[in-house]
Design an enzyme around this catalytic site. Structure first.
Site, PDB file in Angstrom:
ATOM      1  N   VAL A  15       0.841  -1.204   0.000  1.00  0.00           N
ATOM      2  CA  VAL A  15       0.000   0.000   0.000  1.00  0.00           C
ATOM      3  C   VAL A  15       0.879   1.258   0.000  1.00  0.00           C
ATOM      4  O   VAL A  15       0.629   2.215  -0.737  1.00  0.00           O
ATOM      5  CB  VAL A  15      -0.948   0.035   1.229  1.00  0.00           C
ATOM      6  CG1 VAL A  15      -1.711   1.357   1.280  1.00  0.00           C
ATOM      7  CG2 VAL A  15      -1.923  -1.139   1.210  1.00  0.00           C
ATOM      8  N   TYR A 146      -1.087  -8.731  16.261  1.00  0.00           N
ATOM      9  CA  TYR A 146      -1.467  -7.714  15.272  1.00  0.00           C
ATOM     10  C   TYR A 146      -2.700  -6.944  15.755  1.00  0.00           C
ATOM     11  O   TYR A 146      -2.690  -5.712  15.804  1.00  0.00           O
ATOM     12  CB  TYR A 146      -1.749  -8.422  13.955  1.00  0.00           C
ATOM     13  CG  TYR A 146      -2.077  -7.528  12.781  1.00  0.00           C
ATOM     14  CD1 TYR A 146      -1.089  -6.776  12.147  1.00  0.00           C
ATOM     15  CD2 TYR A 146      -3.378  -7.470  12.269  1.00  0.00           C
ATOM     16  CE1 TYR A 146      -1.391  -5.995  11.035  1.00  0.00           C
ATOM     17  CE2 TYR A 146      -3.679  -6.695  11.164  1.00  0.00           C
ATOM     18  CZ  TYR A 146      -2.685  -5.954  10.551  1.00  0.00           C
ATOM     19  OH  TYR A 146      -2.982  -5.180   9.451  1.00  0.00           O
TER      20      TYR A 146
HETATM   21  P1  NAD Z   1       3.182  -4.615   3.641  1.00  0.00           P
HETATM   22  O1  NAD Z   1       3.682  -5.698   4.529  1.00  0.00           O
HETATM   23  O2  NAD Z   1       3.311  -4.755   2.164  1.00  0.00           O
HETATM   24  O3  NAD Z   1       3.839  -3.217   4.011  1.00  0.00           O
HETATM   25  C1  NAD Z   1       4.305  -2.893   5.274  1.00  0.00           C
HETATM   26  C2  NAD Z   1       5.581  -2.076   5.085  1.00  0.00           C
HETATM   27  O4  NAD Z   1       6.055  -1.693   6.385  1.00  0.00           O
HETATM   28  C3  NAD Z   1       6.707  -2.882   4.417  1.00  0.00           C
HETATM   29  O5  NAD Z   1       7.350  -2.112   3.437  1.00  0.00           O
HETATM   30  C4  NAD Z   1       7.647  -3.189   5.579  1.00  0.00           C
HETATM   31  O6  NAD Z   1       8.980  -3.395   5.164  1.00  0.00           O
HETATM   32  C5  NAD Z   1       7.457  -1.963   6.441  1.00  0.00           C
HETATM   33  N1  NAD Z   1       7.815  -2.209   7.841  1.00  0.00           N
HETATM   34  C6  NAD Z   1       7.437  -3.253   8.618  1.00  0.00           C
HETATM   35  N2  NAD Z   1       7.984  -3.146   9.835  1.00  0.00           N
HETATM   36  C7  NAD Z   1       8.718  -1.992   9.829  1.00  0.00           C
HETATM   37  C8  NAD Z   1       9.524  -1.345  10.794  1.00  0.00           C
HETATM   38  N3  NAD Z   1       9.714  -1.861  12.025  1.00  0.00           N
HETATM   39  N4  NAD Z   1      10.135  -0.182  10.465  1.00  0.00           N
HETATM   40  C9  NAD Z   1       9.973   0.348   9.222  1.00  0.00           C
HETATM   41  N5  NAD Z   1       9.229  -0.236   8.264  1.00  0.00           N
HETATM   42  C10 NAD Z   1       8.615  -1.397   8.570  1.00  0.00           C
HETATM   43  O7  NAD Z   1       1.646  -4.384   4.053  1.00  0.00           O
HETATM   44  P2  NAD Z   1       0.524  -3.473   3.379  1.00  0.00           P
HETATM   45  O8  NAD Z   1      -0.547  -4.349   2.891  1.00  0.00           O
HETATM   46  O9  NAD Z   1       1.138  -2.478   2.481  1.00  0.00           O
HETATM   47  O10 NAD Z   1      -0.055  -2.735   4.672  1.00  0.00           O
HETATM   48  C11 NAD Z   1       0.314  -1.403   4.999  1.00  0.00           C
HETATM   49  C12 NAD Z   1      -0.391  -0.973   6.273  1.00  0.00           C
HETATM   50  O11 NAD Z   1      -1.804  -1.043   6.110  1.00  0.00           O
HETATM   51  C13 NAD Z   1      -0.055  -1.855   7.486  1.00  0.00           C
HETATM   52  O12 NAD Z   1       0.064  -1.031   8.622  1.00  0.00           O
HETATM   53  C14 NAD Z   1      -1.265  -2.736   7.620  1.00  0.00           C
HETATM   54  O13 NAD Z   1      -1.473  -3.153   8.943  1.00  0.00           O
HETATM   55  C15 NAD Z   1      -2.379  -1.834   7.123  1.00  0.00           C
HETATM   56  N6  NAD Z   1      -3.496  -2.630   6.592  1.00  0.00           N
HETATM   57  C16 NAD Z   1      -3.390  -3.237   5.364  1.00  0.00           C
HETATM   58  C17 NAD Z   1      -4.419  -4.027   4.910  1.00  0.00           C
HETATM   59  C18 NAD Z   1      -4.362  -4.712   3.582  1.00  0.00           C
HETATM   60  O14 NAD Z   1      -5.283  -5.465   3.252  1.00  0.00           O
HETATM   61  N7  NAD Z   1      -3.378  -4.468   2.748  1.00  0.00           N
HETATM   62  C19 NAD Z   1      -5.571  -4.211   5.703  1.00  0.00           C
HETATM   63  C20 NAD Z   1      -5.625  -3.600   6.943  1.00  0.00           C
HETATM   64  C21 NAD Z   1      -4.583  -2.807   7.376  1.00  0.00           C
END
Ligand code: NAD
Ligand code: UDP
Length: 330
Positions: A15, A146
Site C-alpha cells: 500500500v 497484530y
Molecule cells: P506490507 O507488509 O506490504 O507493508 C508494510 C511495510 O512496512 C513494508 O514495506 C515493511 O517493510 C514496512 N515495515 C514493517 N515493519 C517496519 C519497521 N519496524 N520499520 C519500518 N518499516 C517497517 O503491508 P501493506 O498491505 O502495504 O499494509 C500497509 C499498512 O496497512 C499496514 O500497517 C497494515 O497493517 C495496514 N493494513 C493493510 C491491509 C491490507 O489489506 N493491505 C488491511 C488492513 C490494514
C-alpha cells in the site's frame, strides 16, 4: 505553505508504495521510511532519483526526527503469515511505531494518520461492521499480536489528541489487494493468483465459506488521502474498504476462471481465529469524506493478475532485500 512534506512509514510496502506514487504525483515532497521487513526496494525503484522523493532506511521501533507536515503511519507487516512469524516484534512495531510517529507529530505539528485495520473487530458478531462496533478480539490467540497492537495504537492516537492536541486521523482498512503484492506474502489474493499462474493447487482454508470484501489499492489510497485532508474536526476511526462481500471459495473460482488455470483446489485446515465474516459498513466514509470505491473486483483482479504475470515473466525478485523477517531481527 510551500511544498507539502509528507512522511510515509512503510512506504516501500504494497500500500505504501502506491501511496508514495500518488503523493509525488500530487506535488508532495515524500519521505519514505522503511526497513524492508516485508517491503521491497523494487516497489519504489521508479521513484528513487525523483527530486521530491527521499528514501530513509530505518526501523520504526527506534525514534527518528524529520520536519514534515503530514505523516502516514503504515509500517507494519499486514499478512497474517508475516505478522505471526515474529509476533512480539509485530506488537512492538505497532505500539512503539505509534508512539514514535505521535511524538514526531507533536514536535513538528504534523497531522498523523494511522493505518489501522478491520482486525480490530476480531471475529465480528455484528455484520457488516460499523465503526461504533467495539469488536470481539481473542487477546490470547495467534492474531492478537497484530489485533491488539493495532488496538493499542488507536488508543495512543486518541490519547495524544486529547492530552497533547496532536491532529490525528484513524483509518480502519479492510482487505486490500493489487499490483506489487509479494507473491510469497501469504495473503489470499496473492496466494491464489500465484498458484493459478503456476498451475499449482489453490490452497483453500476450511471449506472456503468464510467471507471477505476486497478493495483495490487505488481506491484505498484515494480514501487515505481524503481522510488526511479532511476537516480538522474529523478524526475517525473510519472504515475504508469495498463492501462487495464474497466467500473465499468464490474468490478462488473467479481467479481460476480469469487465469484459465487448470489448478485443482486443495483444502487445508482453517487457521485458528480466522474471522468467519468480514465486510465494511462504509456509510461514514461516504458521509464524511465523500468516498466510495470505484473499481470492481473483476477490474481490480484483472490489473493484479496482469501485474503478477508480468513480474513472473520478467523474473522480478519479489523479495529482494535478502532478509527474512527473522534474519532482519534487531
Ligand atoms: P506490507 O507488509 O506490504 O507493508 C508494510 C511495510 O512496512 C513494508 O514495506 C515493511 O517493510 C514496512 N515495515 C514493517 N515493519 C517496519 C519497521 N519496524 N520499520 C519500518 N518499516 C517497517 O503491508 P501493506 O498491505 O502495504 O499494509 C500497509 C499498512 O496497512 C499496514 O500497517 C497494515 O497493517 C495496514 N493494513 C493493510 C491491509 C491490507 O489489506 N493491505 C488491511 C488492513 C490494514
Ligand atoms: N485463505 C485461504 N487460502 C490461502 C490464504 C488465505 O483460504 O492460501 C483464507 C484465509 O483463511 C482467510 C481469507 O482467505 O479466511 C483471507 O486471508 P488473508 O490471509 O488474505 O487475510 P485476513 O483477512 O485473514 O487477514
Amino acid at each position: 505553505m510551500g511544498v507539502m512534506r509528507t512522511l510515509v512509514t512503510g512506504g516501500a510496502g504494497f500500500v505504501g508504495s502506491h501511496l508514495c506514487d500518488a503523493l509525488v504525483r500530487r506535488g508532495h515532497h515524500v519521505l519514505c521510511l522503511d526497513n524492508f521487513l516485508t517491503g521491497s526496494p523494487h516497489n519504489i525503484a521508479h521513484l528513487v532519483g525523483h527530486p521530491r522523493f527521499e528514501l530513509v532506511e530505518h526501523d520504526i521501533t527506534s525514534p527518528f526526527e524529520a520536519d514534515v507536515h503530514r505523516i502516514y503511519n503504515l509500517a507494519c507487516p499486514a499478512s497474517p503469515v508475516q505478522y505471526q512469524r515474529d509476533p512480539i516484534r509485530t506488537t512492538k512495531i505497532s505500539v512503539l511505531g505509534a508512539l514514535h510517529v505521535l511524538g514526531l507529530a507533536k514536535r513538528c505539528g504534523a497531522v498523523v494518520l494511522q493505518a489501522s485495520t478491520s482486525e480490530v473487530y476480531g471475529e465480528p458478531e455484528v455484520h457488516p461492521q460499523k465503526e461504533t462496533y467495539r469488536g470481539h478480539v481473542d487477546a490470547l490467540g495467534p492474531r492478537a499480536c497484530y489485533d491488539e497492537g493495532k488496538r493499542c495504537a488507536e488508543s495512543l492516537f486518541m490519547d495524544y489528541q486529547r492530552r497533547h492536541g496532536v491532529r490525528v486521523k484513524v483509518a480502519r482498512i479492510f482487505n486490500t489487494y493489487g499490483p506489487r503484492m509479494r507473491n510469497d506474502d501469504g495473503r489470499v489474493v496473492s496466494n491464489f493468483i500465484t498458484q493459478a499462474l503456476s498451475n499449482r493447487p489453490i490452497t483453500l482454508y476450511g471449506e472456503g465459506l468464510q467471507t471477505r470484501a476486497f478493495c483495490y489499492v487505488d481506491d484505498l489510497v484515494r480514501g487515505l488521502i481524503a481522510l488526511m485532508e479532511s476537516a480538522p474536526s474529523f478524526v475517525g476511526p473510519v472504515n475504508l474498504g469495498n463492501p462487495h462481500e464474497v466467500t473465499v471459495r468464490e474468490l478462488a473460482e473467479r481467479i481460476l476462471r480469469m487465469t484459465r488455470s487448470p489448478s485443482p483446489i486443495e483444502y487445508a485446515a482453517l487457521p485458528r481465529d480466522d474471522p468467519s465474516r468480514r465486510c465494511p459498513d462504509i456509510s461514514l466514509a461516504l458521509r464524511a469524506l465523500d468516498w466510495t470505491p470505484h473499481i470492481s473486483l473483476e477490474q481490480g483482479l484483472r490489473k493484479t493478475i496482469d501485474d503478477f504475470a508480468q513480474r513472473a515473466a520478467l523474473a522480478v525478485p519479489l523479495w529482494s532485500s535478502a532478509k527474512t523477517p527473522s534474519e532482519a531481527e534487531p
